[in-house]
Design a protein around this motif. Structure first.
Motif, PDB file in Angstrom:
ATOM      1  N   ALA A 183       0.853  -1.186   0.000  1.00 44.97           N
ATOM      2  CA  ALA A 183       0.000   0.000   0.000  1.00 44.97           C
ATOM      3  C   ALA A 183       0.885   1.231   0.000  1.00 44.97           C
ATOM      4  CB  ALA A 183      -0.908  -0.004   1.213  1.00 44.97           C
ATOM      5  N   CYS A 184       0.591   2.175  -0.884  1.00 45.28           N
ATOM      6  CA  CYS A 184       1.314   3.444  -0.954  1.00 45.28           C
ATOM      7  C   CYS A 184       1.165   4.171   0.385  1.00 45.28           C
ATOM      8  CB  CYS A 184       0.750   4.297  -2.088  1.00 45.28           C
ATOM      9  SG  CYS A 184       1.397   5.983  -2.145  1.00 45.28           S
ATOM     10  N   ILE A 185       2.255   4.742   0.891  1.00 45.87           N
ATOM     11  CA  ILE A 185       2.187   5.419   2.184  1.00 45.87           C
ATOM     12  C   ILE A 185       1.433   6.743   2.123  1.00 45.87           C
ATOM     13  CG2 ILE A 185       4.280   4.365   3.081  1.00 45.87           C
ATOM     14  CD1 ILE A 185       5.667   7.105   2.522  1.00 45.87           C
ATOM     15  N   VAL A 186       1.194   7.255   0.923  1.00 47.28           N
ATOM     16  CA  VAL A 186       0.478   8.518   0.775  1.00 47.28           C
ATOM     17  C   VAL A 186      -0.990   8.280   0.438  1.00 47.28           C
ATOM     18  CG1 VAL A 186       0.343  10.680  -0.522  1.00 47.28           C
ATOM     19  CG2 VAL A 186       2.575   9.713   0.036  1.00 47.28           C
ATOM     20  N   THR A 187      -1.243   7.451  -0.578  1.00 43.62           N
ATOM     21  CA  THR A 187      -2.609   7.280  -1.081  1.00 43.62           C
ATOM     22  C   THR A 187      -3.268   5.972  -0.661  1.00 43.62           C
ATOM     23  OG1 THR A 187      -1.861   6.154  -3.087  1.00 43.62           O
ATOM     24  CG2 THR A 187      -1.987   8.588  -3.144  1.00 43.62           C
ATOM     25  N   LEU A 188      -2.501   5.033  -0.166  1.00 46.40           N
ATOM     26  CA  LEU A 188      -2.942   3.679   0.163  1.00 46.40           C
ATOM     27  C   LEU A 188      -3.320   2.864  -1.077  1.00 46.40           C
ATOM     28  CD1 LEU A 188      -4.992   4.216   3.448  1.00 46.40           C
ATOM     29  CD2 LEU A 188      -2.582   3.610   3.185  1.00 46.40           C
ATOM     30  N   ASP A 189      -3.034   3.400  -2.264  1.00 49.80           N
ATOM     31  CA  ASP A 189      -3.245   2.650  -3.500  1.00 49.80           C
ATOM     32  C   ASP A 189      -2.213   1.531  -3.589  1.00 49.80           C
ATOM     33  OD1 ASP A 189      -5.301   4.307  -4.285  1.00 49.80           O
ATOM     34  OD2 ASP A 189      -4.013   5.589  -5.522  1.00 49.80           O
ATOM     35  N   PRO A 190      -2.531   0.447  -4.302  1.00 51.71           N
ATOM     36  CA  PRO A 190      -1.554  -0.634  -4.445  1.00 51.71           C
ATOM     37  C   PRO A 190      -0.330  -0.196  -5.254  1.00 51.71           C
ATOM     38  CG  PRO A 190      -3.702  -1.243  -5.393  1.00 51.71           C
ATOM     39  CD  PRO A 190      -3.795   0.175  -4.950  1.00 51.71           C
ATOM     40  N   VAL A 191       0.835  -0.636  -4.801  1.00 51.66           N
ATOM     41  CA  VAL A 191       2.104  -0.348  -5.464  1.00 51.66           C
ATOM     42  C   VAL A 191       2.812  -1.680  -5.682  1.00 51.66           C
ATOM     43  CG1 VAL A 191       4.347   0.799  -5.289  1.00 51.66           C
ATOM     44  CG2 VAL A 191       2.315   1.880  -4.313  1.00 51.66           C
ATOM     45  N   SER A 192       3.112  -1.991  -6.945  1.00 50.29           N
ATOM     46  CA  SER A 192       3.832  -3.225  -7.258  1.00 50.29           C
ATOM     47  C   SER A 192       5.327  -2.991  -7.112  1.00 50.29           C
ATOM     48  CB  SER A 192       3.530  -3.671  -8.686  1.00 50.29           C
ATOM     49  OG  SER A 192       2.167  -3.995  -8.807  1.00 50.29           O
ATOM     50  N   ALA A 193       6.025  -4.015  -6.636  1.00 54.61           N
ATOM     51  CA  ALA A 193       7.474  -3.909  -6.472  1.00 54.61           C
ATOM     52  C   ALA A 193       8.100  -5.281  -6.694  1.00 54.61           C
ATOM     53  CB  ALA A 193       7.819  -3.402  -5.078  1.00 54.61           C
ATOM     54  N   VAL A 194       9.371  -5.261  -7.039  1.00 59.50           N
ATOM     55  CA  VAL A 194      10.141  -6.489  -7.204  1.00 59.50           C
ATOM     56  C   VAL A 194      11.222  -6.503  -6.134  1.00 59.50           C
ATOM     57  CG1 VAL A 194      11.711  -7.762  -8.723  1.00 59.50           C
ATOM     58  CG2 VAL A 194       9.702  -6.623  -9.676  1.00 59.50           C
ATOM     59  N   VAL A 195      11.316  -7.615  -5.432  1.00 56.86           N
ATOM     60  CA  VAL A 195      12.375  -7.817  -4.445  1.00 56.86           C
ATOM     61  C   VAL A 195      13.384  -8.759  -5.081  1.00 56.86           C
ATOM     62  CG1 VAL A 195      12.943  -8.833  -2.200  1.00 56.86           C
ATOM     63  CG2 VAL A 195      10.855  -7.472  -2.466  1.00 56.86           C
ATOM     64  N   ASP A 196      14.624  -8.347  -5.106  1.00 54.36           N
ATOM     65  CA  ASP A 196      15.712  -9.179  -5.636  1.00 54.36           C
ATOM     66  C   ASP A 196      16.900  -8.952  -4.716  1.00 54.36           C
ATOM     67  OD1 ASP A 196      17.506 -10.699  -7.072  1.00 54.36           O
ATOM     68  OD2 ASP A 196      17.462  -9.439  -8.861  1.00 54.36           O
ATOM     69  N   ALA A 197      17.095  -9.860  -3.768  1.00 59.51           N
ATOM     70  CA  ALA A 197      18.121  -9.664  -2.749  1.00 59.51           C
ATOM     71  C   ALA A 197      19.140 -10.790  -2.749  1.00 59.51           C
ATOM     72  CB  ALA A 197      17.463  -9.574  -1.378  1.00 59.51           C
ATOM     73  N   ALA A 198      20.399 -10.406  -2.624  1.00 56.59           N
ATOM     74  CA  ALA A 198      21.465 -11.390  -2.475  1.00 56.59           C
ATOM     75  C   ALA A 198      21.430 -11.913  -1.038  1.00 56.59           C
ATOM     76  CB  ALA A 198      22.820 -10.755  -2.766  1.00 56.59           C
ATOM     77  N   VAL A 199      21.656 -13.210  -0.903  1.00 52.10           N
ATOM     78  CA  VAL A 199      21.705 -13.844   0.411  1.00 52.10           C
ATOM     79  C   VAL A 199      23.143 -14.283   0.649  1.00 52.10           C
ATOM     80  CG1 VAL A 199      20.901 -15.785   1.811  1.00 52.10           C
ATOM     81  CG2 VAL A 199      19.315 -14.654   0.224  1.00 52.10           C
ATOM     82  N   GLU A 200      23.697 -13.859   1.765  1.00 51.85           N
ATOM     83  CA  GLU A 200      25.037 -14.282   2.138  1.00 51.85           C
ATOM     84  C   GLU A 200      25.111 -14.319   3.654  1.00 51.85           C
ATOM     85  OE1 GLU A 200      29.637 -12.937   1.579  1.00 51.85           O
ATOM     86  OE2 GLU A 200      28.223 -12.468  -0.018  1.00 51.85           O
ATOM     87  N   ALA A 201      25.360 -15.503   4.202  1.00 50.81           N
ATOM     88  CA  ALA A 201      25.410 -15.654   5.653  1.00 50.81           C
ATOM     89  C   ALA A 201      26.312 -16.815   6.030  1.00 50.81           C
ATOM     90  CB  ALA A 201      24.002 -15.887   6.199  1.00 50.81           C
ATOM     91  N   ALA A 202      26.875 -16.708   7.222  1.00 55.03           N
ATOM     92  CA  ALA A 202      27.647 -17.800   7.800  1.00 55.03           C
ATOM     93  C   ALA A 202      26.919 -18.248   9.066  1.00 55.03           C
ATOM     94  CB  ALA A 202      29.053 -17.336   8.136  1.00 55.03           C
ATOM     95  N   LEU A 203      26.809 -19.542   9.234  1.00 52.71           N
ATOM     96  CA  LEU A 203      26.111 -20.115  10.378  1.00 52.71           C
ATOM     97  C   LEU A 203      27.038 -21.113  11.059  1.00 52.71           C
ATOM     98  CD1 LEU A 203      22.929 -20.887   8.297  1.00 52.71           C
ATOM     99  CD2 LEU A 203      23.102 -19.045   9.942  1.00 52.71           C
TER     100      LEU A 203
END
Length: 188
Positions: A77-97
């Protein structure tokens, strides 16, 4: 309908006791139920797609290095109008466990009571219990970090919405939040 355990909607447990030296590739394409749960968990309108592709390789004594990507198409939801906003998430994953109790997970100390933190250095390894890690929960963490916390529809502006922003330093802002904060500031 299958019941999923509490925790990550995209939980994917991987036994890391005997990982091949070349690494173990794992991936998951979330189904509709998992996407609905992700949307609810992260305050999104919807999650249209969610996929992670990770590789787990042995690291140091008994640790695991996880690398890969998480990709998703979401609607917020848009923080100004609350209209729907499409987005793409593309994140690199790097972790040591590392296993719980590992010396590699202990913080570094300069002097008694002073911990050394290097903002530009690698993150300290996270710990896991037993002989498996949850690759899905890890991917979800990186997904959550990559979500825009303030999505805004193209062209959306606070001006004209009744919540005017100050034009110049020192100008007063007006609106319900401003008035509430102003009232709180006046209280002793």
């Amino acid at each position: 309908m299958t019941r999923r355990p509490a925790g990550s909607p995209v939980s994917y447990r991987v036994n890391v006791a005997r990982l091949p030296r070349s690494g173990l590739p794992v991936w998951l394409e979330a189904d509709a139920e998992q996407r609905r749960a992700l949307a609810a968990a992260h305050g999104l309108e919807s999650v249209e797609t969610f996929r992670f592709d990770l590789t787990l390789v042995p690291w140091k004594a008994q640790g695991v290095r996880v690398t890969g990507r998480v990709r998703a198409e979401i609607t917020q939801a848009c923080i100004v109008t609350l209209d729907p906003v499409s987005a793409v998430v593309d994140a690199a994953v790097e972790a040591a466990l590392v296993p719980e109790g590992s010396k590699l997970a202990a913080p570094r100390w300069a002097e008694p009571g002073e911990m050394i933190l290097d903002a530009e250095g690698p993150d300290a390894p996270e710990t896991f219990a037993g002989d498996s890690v949850d690759a899905g929960a890890l991917a979800e963490e990186f997904f959550a970090l990559a979500i825009d916390p303030y999505p805004r529809k193209a062209g959306a502006s606070i001006a004209g919405s009744g919540h005017e922003a100050p034009d110049e330093p020192g100008a007063e802002a007006h609106g319900p939040l401003y008035e509430k904060l102003r009232g709180l500031a006046r209280k002793p």
